[in-house]
Enzyme design. Structure first.
Site, PDB file in Angstrom:
ATOM      1  N   LYS A  89      40.182  48.450  29.777  1.00 15.45           N
ATOM      2  CA  LYS A  89      39.676  47.231  28.706  1.00 15.45           C
ATOM      3  C   LYS A  89      39.910  47.859  27.213  1.00 15.45           C
ATOM      4  O   LYS A  89      40.070  47.076  26.228  1.00 15.45           O
ATOM      5  CB  LYS A  89      38.389  46.775  29.111  1.00 15.45           C
ATOM      6  CG  LYS A  89      38.376  46.101  30.418  1.00 15.45           C
ATOM      7  CD  LYS A  89      37.898  44.695  30.341  1.00 15.45           C
ATOM      8  CE  LYS A  89      38.027  44.072  31.548  1.00 15.45           C
ATOM      9  NZ  LYS A  89      37.670  44.444  32.810  1.00 15.45           N
ATOM     10  N   GLU A 111      33.130  37.175  25.418  1.00 17.60           N
ATOM     11  CA  GLU A 111      32.441  36.916  26.564  1.00 17.60           C
ATOM     12  C   GLU A 111      32.651  38.183  27.560  1.00 17.60           C
ATOM     13  O   GLU A 111      33.357  39.035  27.146  1.00 17.60           O
ATOM     14  CB  GLU A 111      33.383  35.906  27.267  1.00 17.60           C
ATOM     15  CG  GLU A 111      34.548  36.078  28.165  1.00 17.60           C
ATOM     16  CD  GLU A 111      35.388  36.932  27.397  1.00 17.60           C
ATOM     17  OE1 GLU A 111      35.765  36.769  26.209  1.00 17.60           O
ATOM     18  OE2 GLU A 111      36.277  37.624  28.139  1.00 17.60           O
ATOM     19  N   SER A 377      42.415  50.645  37.872  1.00 24.89           N
ATOM     20  CA  SER A 377      42.081  50.187  36.747  1.00 24.89           C
ATOM     21  C   SER A 377      40.895  50.762  36.025  1.00 24.89           C
ATOM     22  O   SER A 377      40.428  50.578  34.655  1.00 24.89           O
ATOM     23  CB  SER A 377      42.039  48.504  36.788  1.00 24.89           C
ATOM     24  OG  SER A 377      41.078  48.315  37.788  1.00 24.89           O
TER      25      SER A 377
END
Ligand SMILES: *Cc1c(COP(=O)(O)O)cnc(C)c1O
Length: 400
Positions: A89, A111, A377
């Site tokens: 991210k 969010e 990930s």
């Protein structure tokens, strides 16, 4: 076949920008400027330097010997779990905050579901000294306390959202509402390849560093810059988009994506949007959406908080529809098993989301010479509660 976004922001029939009138100007400005910014020398240099010195890139491409032995091929793991803040991210939030600065924005909103994107956003806001407001469903606030505390420690304001089911979808609605009230000074950092054009394309480009690195690393290790298979999990689709980005037009490379089956696609408790979704509009884009007969959005479920989203990026809806990508469903129990397997075979505790990519391996049959690149990930620290619970169930069953 064109797999990239077109001039109007569509991937085939998916995508676009379905937004309220009040956002037309600020989304339009971003559409006009994002490519110019991403391609500018000043952006590229600052982005590259931060990815290297702050996030810790390049992330390693690791040949997993014991996992490869088990599945009878050569499996490389792309180690996004080793990035700062524990997942892919950060690649996106670093990029978007640099875009926000260049657009003259002075306030950041985001969010978050599990809190991973919220933490990655709060992190770059601390770094750049920008105020940060994170919308998070009240249910998620209660079950993800460590991430809430991290965001607050980083200086972000976390606003619990009490509408709807009080989860990610509702947090996103609330963030869009905030944006409508403050379109002039506020930049909305979206956490995945979702939302109105240009977000899916912008996020895919910012994550494409993953496949750019894979190319160079494979060339060095295998003497060719492409694998036979790319495997990734999909929630909204950003780590998968980054993994496949530079291979989309290379038909030698097969793309296999894992979505969250929850307790099974027929159980009523699932997040398998590509399997179960129908065309609709969610959060500014036309894509596949889990919805009932009346078009009401259905609440998704997965053991993995990062995958239970009722939509899917328009790029992935398109890749699945035209069969460029094969999409498999991995259920909760299969993901847990895959997480324990990687931990025992390689000493790597993956995020539950990443375990949905690993859960694809037993469903495939490979040839010994096949080169497989699977993106891990994120790391599993945040999921220890679920893993401990699963271990307790296993040991109870053994005692019985
Ligand atoms: C958020 C998250 C995901 C899901 O998001 P994508 O946009 O589909 O990549 C997957 N893995 C981890 C570790 C995450 O934090």
């Amino acid at each position: 076949m064109n797999y990239q976004v077109d001039q109007k922001g569509y991937y085939g029939r998916f995508g676009g920008a379905y937004i309220p009138e009040i956002l037309h100007q600020c989304v339009g400005d971003l559409q006009q400027n994002y490519l110019k910014i991403l391609e500018s020398e000043s952006f590229r240099k600052e982005y590259r330097d931060l990815l290297r010195d702050y996030a810790g890139r390049p992330s390693p491409l690791y040949l997993s010997r014991r996992l490869s032995e088990k599945y009878g091929c050569r499996i490389y793991l792309k180690r996004e779990d080793l990035n700062h803040t524990g997942a892919h991210k950060i690649n996106n939030t670093i990029g978007q905050i640099l875009v926000a600065q260049r657009m003259g924005k002075t306030r950041i909103i985001a969010e978050t579901g599990a809190g991973q994107h919220g933490v990655a956003t709060a992190t770059v806001c601390a770094l750049m000294n920008l105020p940060c407001v994170v919308y998070m469903g009240k249910t998620d606030v209660e079950r993800q306390q460590p991430n809430v505390k991290k965001m607050q420690m980083l200086g972000a304001e976390v606003i619990p959202v009490v509408s709807g089911n009080m989860t990610l979808k509702d947090a996103t609605n609330e963030a869009i509402r905030d944006w409508c009230y403050h379109p002039a000074d506020t930049f909305y950092i979206i956490g995945s390849t979702v939302g109105p054009h240009p977000y899916p394309d912008m996020v895919a480009r910012l994550q494409s560093v993953i496949s750019e690195e894979i190319k160079g690393q494979l060339q060095e290790k295998e003497g060719r810059d492409y694998p036979d298979y790319l495997i990734a999990c999909v929630g909204g689709g950003s780590n998968a988009a980054g993994t496949v980005y530079h291979y989309l037009d290379d038909e030698r490379v097969k793309i296999v994506l894992g979505e969250a089956g929850g307790e099974g696609i027929l159980s009523g408790k699932s997040a398998a949007t590509i399997q179960l979704g129908r065309e609709g509009i969610i959060h500014g884009a036309r894509t596949l959406v889990m919805q009932d007969a009346d078009g009401q959005i259905e609440e998704p479920y997965s053991i993995s908080a990062g995958l239970d989203y009722p939509g899917i990026g328009p790029m992935h809806a398109h890749l699945a529809t035209v069969r460029r990508a094969q999409v498999l469903t991995v259920n909760d129990d299969e993901a847990l098993e895959a997480a324990f397997e990687l931990t025992r075979l390689e000493g790597i505790i993956p995020a539950l989301e990443s375990a949905h990519a690993l859960g694809i391996l037993p469903k495939m049959s490979f040839r010994p010479e096949d080169i497989v690149v699977l993106t891990v990930s994120g790391r599993g620290d945040k999921d220890m509660g679920s893993y401990i619970e699963a271990l307790e169930v296993i040991s109870v069953n053994k005692t019985v």
